[in-house]
Design a protein around this motif. Sequence first.
Motif, short mmCIF file in Angstrom:
data_model
loop_
_atom_site.label_atom_id
_atom_site.label_comp_id
_atom_site.label_asym_id
_atom_site.label_seq_id
_atom_site.Cartn_x
_atom_site.Cartn_y
_atom_site.Cartn_z
N GLU A 52 -19.82 -75.00 -59.14
CA GLU A 52 -18.36 -75.18 -59.21
C GLU A 52 -17.62 -73.94 -58.72
N GLU A 53 -18.11 -72.78 -59.09
CA GLU A 53 -17.44 -71.54 -58.68
C GLU A 53 -17.58 -71.32 -57.17
N ARG A 54 -18.68 -71.72 -56.59
CA ARG A 54 -18.87 -71.55 -55.14
C ARG A 54 -17.94 -72.46 -54.33
N THR A 55 -17.57 -73.61 -54.90
CA THR A 55 -16.70 -74.53 -54.17
C THR A 55 -15.24 -74.11 -54.24
N LYS A 56 -14.88 -73.22 -55.17
CA LYS A 56 -13.49 -72.78 -55.29
C LYS A 56 -13.11 -71.88 -54.13
N GLU A 57 -11.86 -71.96 -53.72
CA GLU A 57 -11.35 -71.06 -52.70
C GLU A 57 -10.72 -69.85 -53.39
N PRO A 58 -10.79 -68.67 -52.76
CA PRO A 58 -10.20 -67.49 -53.39
C PRO A 58 -8.68 -67.64 -53.50
N CYS A 59 -8.12 -67.03 -54.53
CA CYS A 59 -6.69 -67.14 -54.75
C CYS A 59 -5.92 -66.26 -53.75
N ARG A 60 -4.63 -66.48 -53.68
CA ARG A 60 -3.77 -65.78 -52.73
C ARG A 60 -3.78 -64.27 -52.98
N LYS A 61 -3.74 -63.85 -54.25
CA LYS A 61 -3.71 -62.42 -54.57
C LYS A 61 -4.99 -61.73 -54.12
N PHE A 62 -6.13 -62.38 -54.30
CA PHE A 62 -7.39 -61.81 -53.84
C PHE A 62 -7.38 -61.62 -52.33
N LEU A 63 -6.90 -62.61 -51.61
CA LEU A 63 -6.86 -62.51 -50.15
C LEU A 63 -5.93 -61.40 -49.69
N GLN A 64 -4.79 -61.22 -50.38
CA GLN A 64 -3.87 -60.14 -50.02
C GLN A 64 -4.50 -58.78 -50.29
N THR A 65 -5.14 -58.63 -51.44
CA THR A 65 -5.78 -57.37 -51.79
C THR A 65 -6.92 -57.07 -50.82
#
Length: 158
Positions: A52-65
């Motif tokens: 389940e965790e592998r199918t999740k997409e990273p959140c916007r804050k993680f991508l910005q950081t």
Amino acid sequence: MGKRYFCDYCDRSFQDNLHNRKKHLNGVQHHRAKKAWFEFFRFSDAATVLNEERTKEPCRKFLQTEGKLNAEAEGCWRTFGDPDRDGSSNERSIDEWLSRREKKLDALTSGRVLNVEEEECAETIEIPPYLLSIPDLPPSLHPPPTGGWRVTVHNEWG
């Protein structure tokens, strides 16, 4: 007084009628408590959680950081060289470190406390004129002596 309804998820009771029960069951707190209850039992199967965790997409804050960190890393690589791309910057840094280490060891064996960087800074230190006008200036505000402070080594205890 009437019947009371007890919600096991939320651990609370209220008067049992259609309006109150519907309001509670559709409430945000009930949904959160119910989700937390099922999440508690879900973590027993590690393989399911991992999938389940592998199918999740990273959140916007993680991508910005991550983007900011990549930009900073690129800037450092341009300035200092990328150690993965050529080994010369890595070797140079090791040689510099070894030479600084030798200077520090020499300074310690000669009895001086200042390390090499502090000694270089101490040569360029100038006391501001307003500090010189203060009588009984604390020793912590005086610049270090030119040769550094002498250290007496005490090898005997007691």
